[in-house]
Motif scaffolding. Structure first.
Motif, mmCIF file in Angstrom:
data_model
loop_
_atom_site.group_PDB
_atom_site.id
_atom_site.type_symbol
_atom_site.label_atom_id
_atom_site.label_comp_id
_atom_site.label_asym_id
_atom_site.label_seq_id
_atom_site.Cartn_x
_atom_site.Cartn_y
_atom_site.Cartn_z
ATOM 1 N N UNK A 13 0.935 -1.006 0.031
ATOM 2 C CA UNK A 13 -0.235 -0.119 -0.144
ATOM 3 C C UNK A 13 0.872 1.226 0.086
ATOM 4 N N UNK A 14 0.204 2.261 -0.317
ATOM 5 C CA UNK A 14 1.067 3.828 -0.352
ATOM 6 C C UNK A 14 0.044 4.689 0.079
ATOM 7 N N UNK A 15 0.358 5.521 1.133
ATOM 8 C CA UNK A 15 -0.132 6.812 1.219
ATOM 9 C C UNK A 15 0.578 7.838 0.678
ATOM 10 N N UNK A 16 -0.030 8.833 0.073
ATOM 11 C CA UNK A 16 0.524 10.110 -0.725
ATOM 12 C C UNK A 16 -0.501 11.067 -0.221
ATOM 13 N N UNK A 17 0.440 12.075 0.392
ATOM 14 C CA UNK A 17 -0.158 13.330 1.090
ATOM 15 C C UNK A 17 0.552 14.537 0.361
ATOM 16 N N UNK A 18 -0.396 15.380 -0.265
ATOM 17 C CA UNK A 18 -0.094 16.573 -0.858
ATOM 18 C C UNK A 18 0.168 17.570 0.009
ATOM 19 N N UNK A 19 1.525 18.085 -0.007
ATOM 20 C CA UNK A 19 1.910 19.167 1.102
ATOM 21 C C UNK A 19 2.424 20.230 0.391
ATOM 22 N N UNK A 20 1.812 20.894 -0.297
ATOM 23 C CA UNK A 20 2.498 22.102 -1.109
ATOM 24 C C UNK A 20 3.019 23.086 -0.271
ATOM 25 N N UNK A 21 4.075 23.681 -0.603
ATOM 26 C CA UNK A 21 4.447 24.637 0.336
ATOM 27 C C UNK A 21 5.458 24.283 1.533
ATOM 28 N N UNK A 22 5.483 23.075 1.610
ATOM 29 C CA UNK A 22 6.151 22.400 3.114
ATOM 30 C C UNK A 22 7.339 21.892 2.351
ATOM 31 N N UNK A 23 8.505 22.139 3.310
ATOM 32 C CA UNK A 23 9.748 21.309 2.880
ATOM 33 C C UNK A 23 9.750 20.243 4.101
ATOM 34 N N UNK A 24 10.735 19.420 3.551
ATOM 35 C CA UNK A 24 10.924 18.174 4.236
ATOM 36 C C UNK A 24 11.020 18.241 5.649
ATOM 37 N N UNK A 25 11.839 19.352 6.172
ATOM 38 C CA UNK A 25 12.055 19.430 7.598
ATOM 39 C C UNK A 25 10.932 20.019 8.404
ATOM 40 N N UNK A 26 9.792 20.344 7.603
ATOM 41 C CA UNK A 26 8.567 20.731 8.166
ATOM 42 C C UNK A 26 7.345 19.560 8.681
ATOM 43 N N UNK A 27 7.831 18.539 8.090
ATOM 44 C CA UNK A 27 7.215 17.292 8.178
ATOM 45 C C UNK A 27 7.670 16.313 9.335
ATOM 46 N N UNK A 28 6.799 15.407 9.825
ATOM 47 C CA UNK A 28 7.206 14.548 11.001
ATOM 48 C C UNK A 28 6.226 13.261 10.832
ATOM 49 N N UNK A 29 6.471 11.882 10.838
ATOM 50 C CA UNK A 29 5.853 10.773 10.589
ATOM 51 C C UNK A 29 6.085 10.091 12.065
ATOM 52 N N UNK A 30 5.037 9.664 12.673
ATOM 53 C CA UNK A 30 5.104 9.182 13.878
ATOM 54 C C UNK A 30 4.333 7.748 13.655
ATOM 55 N N UNK A 31 4.573 6.645 14.290
ATOM 56 C CA UNK A 31 3.664 5.283 14.386
ATOM 57 C C UNK A 31 3.781 4.982 15.886
ATOM 58 N N UNK A 32 2.425 4.884 16.397
ATOM 59 C CA UNK A 32 2.345 4.474 17.900
ATOM 60 C C UNK A 32 0.952 3.812 17.899
ATOM 61 N N UNK A 33 1.062 2.603 18.402
ATOM 62 C CA UNK A 33 -0.013 1.689 18.730
ATOM 63 C C UNK A 33 -0.763 1.510 17.427
#
Length: 160
Positions: free
Chosen positions: A47-67
């Motif tokens: 599977x793939x999740x694709x999120x459109x994040x126009x105007x963001x740079x990589x350092x502005x994004x975080x991905x967390x996985x919990x429970x």
């Protein structure tokens, strides 16, 4: 909003009582519309999740996985306010967001990539061997070894 009862489904299933809680949660919460995202099935267990994040740079994004909850957070860096700019139309929303998605117990995050304003998270369903389909023998206890019929047994060569 109507209350949906899943009681008839539970008559033919065992151990799915948490499913009712999941449906209640889905019916009560508002579906986020920002940022736009796709959930794609790219293979039998991929599977793939694709999120459109126009105007963001990589350092502005975080991905967390919990429970088994995958949370994608976006917090843009502070923009310098230029008093000489007057927006006639501002259609690019650079606001903070939090997108949470519940994953099945056997779904694992494989890889995340950010390119051209799209955050792509690859997932894979990895089913442990003990959860794979198997045939259950009738009339034997779990710890008894199943004997093969005599005509199917291979003879071991005698060594002299």
């Amino acid at each position: 909003m109507s209350n949906v009862s899943l009681t008839p489904l539970f008559r033919r299933s065992i151990g799915f009582d948490r499913l009712n809680d999941l449906f209640d949660y889905a019916m009560q919460s508002d579906t986020p519309n920002y940022p736009p995202y796709n959930i794609e099935k790219t293979g039998d267990n991929h599977y793939r999740i694709v999120v459109a994040t126009a105007g963001f740079v990589e350092k502005d994004l975080r991905i967390n996985l919990e429970n088994q909850v995958l949370t994608i957070l976006g917090k843009p860096a502070e923009e310098s306010t230029d008093s000489t700019i007057e927006f006639l139309h501002k259609g690019i929303a650079r606001r903070s967001f939090k997108l949470s998605l519940r994953l099945d117990e056997h779904i694992e995050v494989q890889h995340a990539d950010y390119e051209n304003g799209l955050l792509k998270i690859d997932l894979q369903r990895i089913i442990p061997e003990e959860k794979l389909p198997r045939q259950i023998p009738i009339g034997r206890k779990a710890n008894e070894q199943i004997d093969t019929p005599k005509n199917e047994q291979k003879e071991t060569p005698k060594t002299e």
